[in-house]
Design a protein around this motif. Structure first.
Motif, PDB file in Angstrom:
ATOM      1  N   ALA A   1       9.267  -8.548   0.198  1.00  0.00           N
ATOM      2  CA  ALA A   1       8.838  -9.398  -1.931  1.00  0.00           C
ATOM      3  C   ALA A   1       7.297  -8.508  -1.426  1.00  0.00           C
ATOM      4  O   ALA A   1       6.980  -8.893  -2.874  1.00  0.00           O
ATOM      5  CB  ALA A   1       9.013 -10.332  -1.434  1.00  0.00           C
ATOM      6  N   ALA A   2       6.128  -8.734  -0.258  1.00  0.00           N
ATOM      7  CA  ALA A   2       4.768  -8.771  -0.389  1.00  0.00           C
ATOM      8  C   ALA A   2       4.747  -7.776  -1.760  1.00  0.00           C
ATOM      9  O   ALA A   2       3.882  -6.796  -2.752  1.00  0.00           O
ATOM     10  CB  ALA A   2       4.098  -9.063   0.106  1.00  0.00           C
ATOM     11  N   PHE A   3       5.869  -6.389  -1.047  1.00  0.00           N
ATOM     12  CA  PHE A   3       5.245  -5.261  -1.087  1.00  0.00           C
ATOM     13  C   PHE A   3       5.993  -5.118  -2.828  1.00  0.00           C
ATOM     14  O   PHE A   3       5.490  -4.644  -3.387  1.00  0.00           O
ATOM     15  CB  PHE A   3       5.970  -4.277  -0.396  1.00  0.00           C
ATOM     16  CG  PHE A   3       6.845  -2.672  -1.104  1.00  0.00           C
ATOM     17  CD1 PHE A   3       5.436  -1.803  -0.711  1.00  0.00           C
ATOM     18  CD2 PHE A   3       7.382  -2.147  -1.494  1.00  0.00           C
ATOM     19  CE1 PHE A   3       5.812  -0.058  -1.462  1.00  0.00           C
ATOM     20  CE2 PHE A   3       7.511  -1.067  -2.306  1.00  0.00           C
ATOM     21  CZ  PHE A   3       6.507  -0.276  -2.458  1.00  0.00           C
ATOM     22  N   SER A   4       7.195  -5.490  -2.886  1.00  0.00           N
ATOM     23  CA  SER A   4       7.395  -5.483  -4.402  1.00  0.00           C
ATOM     24  C   SER A   4       6.194  -6.113  -4.977  1.00  0.00           C
ATOM     25  O   SER A   4       6.332  -5.620  -6.693  1.00  0.00           O
ATOM     26  CB  SER A   4       8.817  -6.363  -4.213  1.00  0.00           C
ATOM     27  OG  SER A   4       9.846  -5.343  -3.405  1.00  0.00           O
ATOM     28  N   ASP A   5       5.721  -7.215  -4.847  1.00  0.00           N
ATOM     29  CA  ASP A   5       4.332  -8.300  -5.475  1.00  0.00           C
ATOM     30  C   ASP A   5       3.881  -6.771  -5.945  1.00  0.00           C
ATOM     31  O   ASP A   5       2.960  -6.933  -7.373  1.00  0.00           O
ATOM     32  CB  ASP A   5       4.400  -9.161  -5.358  1.00  0.00           C
ATOM     33  CG  ASP A   5       3.481  -9.775  -5.904  1.00  0.00           C
ATOM     34  OD1 ASP A   5       3.394  -9.763  -7.434  1.00  0.00           O
ATOM     35  OD2 ASP A   5       2.295 -10.392  -6.110  1.00  0.00           O
ATOM     36  N   LYS A   6       3.142  -6.800  -4.740  1.00  0.00           N
ATOM     37  CA  LYS A   6       1.567  -5.342  -4.457  1.00  0.00           C
ATOM     38  C   LYS A   6       2.033  -4.201  -5.709  1.00  0.00           C
ATOM     39  O   LYS A   6       1.356  -3.423  -5.849  1.00  0.00           O
ATOM     40  CB  LYS A   6       1.286  -5.070  -3.390  1.00  0.00           C
ATOM     41  CG  LYS A   6       0.726  -6.404  -2.582  1.00  0.00           C
ATOM     42  CD  LYS A   6      -0.328  -7.312  -3.563  1.00  0.00           C
ATOM     43  CE  LYS A   6      -0.759  -8.882  -2.351  1.00  0.00           C
ATOM     44  NZ  LYS A   6      -2.108  -9.243  -3.308  1.00  0.00           N
TER      45      LYS A   6
ATOM     46  N   ALA B   1      -4.910  -9.476  -9.069  1.00  0.00           N
ATOM     47  CA  ALA B   1      -4.307  -9.665  -8.764  1.00  0.00           C
ATOM     48  C   ALA B   1      -3.657  -9.117  -7.085  1.00  0.00           C
ATOM     49  O   ALA B   1      -3.067  -9.490  -6.089  1.00  0.00           O
ATOM     50  CB  ALA B   1      -3.082 -10.265  -9.734  1.00  0.00           C
ATOM     51  N   GLY B   2      -4.017  -8.548  -6.875  1.00  0.00           N
ATOM     52  CA  GLY B   2      -4.061  -6.767  -5.957  1.00  0.00           C
ATOM     53  C   GLY B   2      -3.308  -6.481  -6.343  1.00  0.00           C
ATOM     54  O   GLY B   2      -2.903  -5.902  -4.975  1.00  0.00           O
TER      55      GLY B   2
ATOM     56  N   VAL C   1       1.901   1.990   1.717  1.00  0.00           N
ATOM     57  CA  VAL C   1       1.485   2.339   0.559  1.00  0.00           C
ATOM     58  C   VAL C   1      -0.050   2.700   1.416  1.00  0.00           C
ATOM     59  O   VAL C   1      -0.709   2.082   1.832  1.00  0.00           O
ATOM     60  CB  VAL C   1       1.083   1.723  -0.519  1.00  0.00           C
ATOM     61  CG1 VAL C   1       0.130   2.312  -1.091  1.00  0.00           C
ATOM     62  CG2 VAL C   1       2.082   1.148  -1.050  1.00  0.00           C
ATOM     63  N   TYR C   2      -0.064   4.703   1.764  1.00  0.00           N
ATOM     64  CA  TYR C   2      -0.949   4.832   2.648  1.00  0.00           C
ATOM     65  C   TYR C   2      -2.202   4.755   2.076  1.00  0.00           C
ATOM     66  O   TYR C   2      -2.813   4.682   1.417  1.00  0.00           O
ATOM     67  CB  TYR C   2      -0.503   6.218   3.308  1.00  0.00           C
ATOM     68  CG  TYR C   2      -1.504   7.021   4.248  1.00  0.00           C
ATOM     69  CD1 TYR C   2      -0.367   6.482   5.144  1.00  0.00           C
ATOM     70  CD2 TYR C   2      -2.291   7.898   3.878  1.00  0.00           C
ATOM     71  CE1 TYR C   2      -1.097   7.366   6.256  1.00  0.00           C
ATOM     72  CE2 TYR C   2      -3.310   8.552   5.227  1.00  0.00           C
ATOM     73  CZ  TYR C   2      -2.072   8.049   6.315  1.00  0.00           C
ATOM     74  OH  TYR C   2      -2.829   8.477   7.616  1.00  0.00           O
ATOM     75  N   GLY C   3      -3.328   4.284   3.372  1.00  0.00           N
ATOM     76  CA  GLY C   3      -4.330   3.635   3.287  1.00  0.00           C
ATOM     77  C   GLY C   3      -4.363   2.775   2.671  1.00  0.00           C
ATOM     78  O   GLY C   3      -5.806   2.136   2.262  1.00  0.00           O
ATOM     79  N   LEU C   4      -4.115   1.662   1.876  1.00  0.00           N
ATOM     80  CA  LEU C   4      -4.380   0.764   1.241  1.00  0.00           C
ATOM     81  C   LEU C   4      -3.942  -0.758   1.213  1.00  0.00           C
ATOM     82  O   LEU C   4      -4.229  -1.536   1.353  1.00  0.00           O
ATOM     83  CB  LEU C   4      -3.673   1.158  -0.457  1.00  0.00           C
ATOM     84  CG  LEU C   4      -4.081   2.476  -1.005  1.00  0.00           C
ATOM     85  CD1 LEU C   4      -4.497   2.793  -2.507  1.00  0.00           C
ATOM     86  CD2 LEU C   4      -6.005   2.248  -0.925  1.00  0.00           C
ATOM     87  N   LEU C   5      -1.631  -0.313   1.330  1.00  0.00           N
ATOM     88  CA  LEU C   5      -1.076  -1.454   1.760  1.00  0.00           C
ATOM     89  C   LEU C   5      -0.565  -1.458   3.108  1.00  0.00           C
ATOM     90  O   LEU C   5       0.923  -0.354   3.569  1.00  0.00           O
ATOM     91  CB  LEU C   5      -0.624  -1.850   0.559  1.00  0.00           C
ATOM     92  CG  LEU C   5       0.477  -3.215   0.906  1.00  0.00           C
ATOM     93  CD1 LEU C   5      -0.316  -4.512   0.770  1.00  0.00           C
ATOM     94  CD2 LEU C   5       1.712  -3.767  -0.185  1.00  0.00           C
TER      95      LEU C   5
END
Length: 468
Positions: A85-90, A165-166, A389-393
């Motif tokens: 869910a955190a990935f889906s939000d970001k 919100a990031g 997300v490479y280098g970011l998340l």
């Protein structure tokens, strides 16, 4: 139910398990849809009943494969909400629309014409039926385009900014879709799907040639499959090399893991085999060819290739799995090339349909495409770690607030259900292709057999069967 593992690891295993089942079906259906379009086109052009028999033979397999791909894909997508869910939000503002475009364009196109392609020849006529078959094939390619655009963006993100919100939000959709790795990944994956289908079809043709070398349909499918193997495999090797150079530029840590290099080298060796050890930061029992790694990756004997030690420990991918899956993929690619060249030699000597050893080799290579695409997928995804997300998340920051026990229980349920449901589907496919591809001769009259306003007598007259 946690099996002593963390929620993050179990969620990753669950996604890997479901995506593995899902990926093998589109990898087959993409190539098979195009194969069906070619078979149908050849029948319309040449009026050779062998092509029509093969079309009817393989369309059943395609229908089953397509259905299992859809079902497994839907289940996989739910995990974005349950486990990630955190990935889906970001990443949702970018990945969500790309997935939505896939449904609105590709899936609707496939679903809209699939029934006509499978069952509509005698109801709509050959012209519209050919159009429907072509649209299904085009739809599978469009679907691959959107999915790979989303995955490639996660590998080499571009065209975005972050809000308060990031979240990653789009700035340039052209840059998002055509991100740095997208063209290479798209071509490499589509060619892999074509080769997967070619070797599966070739294996079926070889199986029936071993039973009866005079079978016309078996000869036709085997010849077509071997042409694809011989012509596409060298292209795929070249594309794979270009994809590797792109990865070296944008994801050098992944390349270091794939090559098993922990130290940075000027003139890096090519490690053929070994056992990477992340704790010891060394590849044990390495069998090396001096400087060949730099020549392949940097196109120079003395090109610098960074090792994993050049990156902070918490930004390194695990090396063992990408190291071996990459070698499995490359090794199978080399075997595909050998079989393709062998078929050209047999064709030149006019023994393509009688060479028992070639048929046995092609039969053994039947699953090779499926294994290769999975090995390549594992190399890509594990090599991206520790990021989604490479280098970011980071992966650890992408997880839902869910207990390890819940993920473990659902993983166990997935394993049981998937092996029952999809195991039955695969068994039915194998049973279908084990039957000899034969059938009744098809009438070549191109008009409708039933349509409003046409009586049975009129139909018989059109076919020249009525005494008038």
């Amino acid at each position: 139910m946690s099996f002593g593992q963390s929620a993050e690891l179990l969620a990753r295993i669950q996604f890997a398990f479901t995506v593995s089942f899902h990926f093998i079906f589109p990898a087959f259906s993409i190539g098979l849809a195009s194969y069906l379009a070619v078979l149908n086109g050849l029948w319309l052009w040449k009026k050779d009943a062998a092509y029509l028999k093969l079309f009817d033979y393989w369309k059943t397999v395609f229908a089953i494969t397509f259905g299992m791909g859809v079902v497994s894909g839907i289940v996989m997508s739910y995990q974005f909400g349950t486990n990630w869910a955190a990935f889906s939000d970001k990443a949702g503002p970018i990945v969500g629309p790309l997935m939505g475009y896939e449904v609105l364009t590709a899936f609707f196109l496939e679903a809209g014409f699939l029934g006509i392609a499978l069952f509509g020849r005698k109801r709509v006529g050959n012209g519209l039926h050919m159009f429907a078959v072509a649209m299904v094939a085009v739809g599978t390619l469009i679907s691959a385009t959107w999915i790979l655009a989303a995955n490639s963006w996660m590998q080499t993100p571009a065209g975005f900014t972050t809000n308060e919100a990031g979240q990653f939000v789009p700035v340039d959709w052209w840059a998002i879709v055509f991100n740095p790795s997208f063209p290479y990944r798209l071509v490499h994956t589509v060619l892999a799907a074509f080769l997967t289908t070619a070797f599966a079809v070739g294996a079926v043709g070889a199986y029936h040639l071993l039973r009866d070398s005079s079978n016309r349909q078996a000869r036709t499918m085997f010849s077509m499959a071997m042409w694809m193997a011989a012509l596409v495999t060298p292209v795929q090797i070249f594309v794979g090399d270009q994809h590797g150079l792109n990865t070296l530029e944008h994801q050098p840590a992944k390349i270091a893991a794939m090559e098993g290099h922990y130290e940075t080298h000027q003139g890096a060796p090519l490690i053929l085999f070994g056992i990477p050890d992340d704790k010891a930061e060394k590849t044990h029992f390495a069998l090396e060819i001096p400087k060949l790694g730099s020549l392949i990756l940097g196109h120079s004997w003395d090109a610098e290739i960074k090792g994993l030690k050049a990156f902070p420990p918490d930004e390194r991918p695990p090396a063992f799995l990408p190291f071996w899956t990459f070698r499995i993929m490359v090794g199978l690619g080399m075997l595909m090339l050998v079989v393709g060249l062998w078929s050209l030699w047999a064709r030149f000597r006019k023994t393509l349909y009688t060479s028992t050893w070639l048929h046995r080799a092609a039969l053994l290579m039947g699953p090779s495409g499926f294994v290769a695409v999975l090995a390549g997928w594992y190399t890509t995804e594990v090599g991206r770690q520790p990021y989604t997300v490479y280098g970011l998340l980071r992966t650890s920051d992408s997880l839902s607030n869910v207990d390890a026990e819940a993920i473990g229980a659902s993983l166990l349920a997935f394993i049981v259900v998937y092996f029952i449901v999809f195991g039955a589907g695969v068994f039915y496919i194998l049973r279908t292709v084990s039957k000899t591809p034969e059938g009744e001769e098809e009438e070549l009259y191109e008009g409708p057999t039933r349509a409003a306003g046409i009586t049975p007598v009129q139909q018989l007259e059109a076919e020249g069967k009525a005494n008038v």
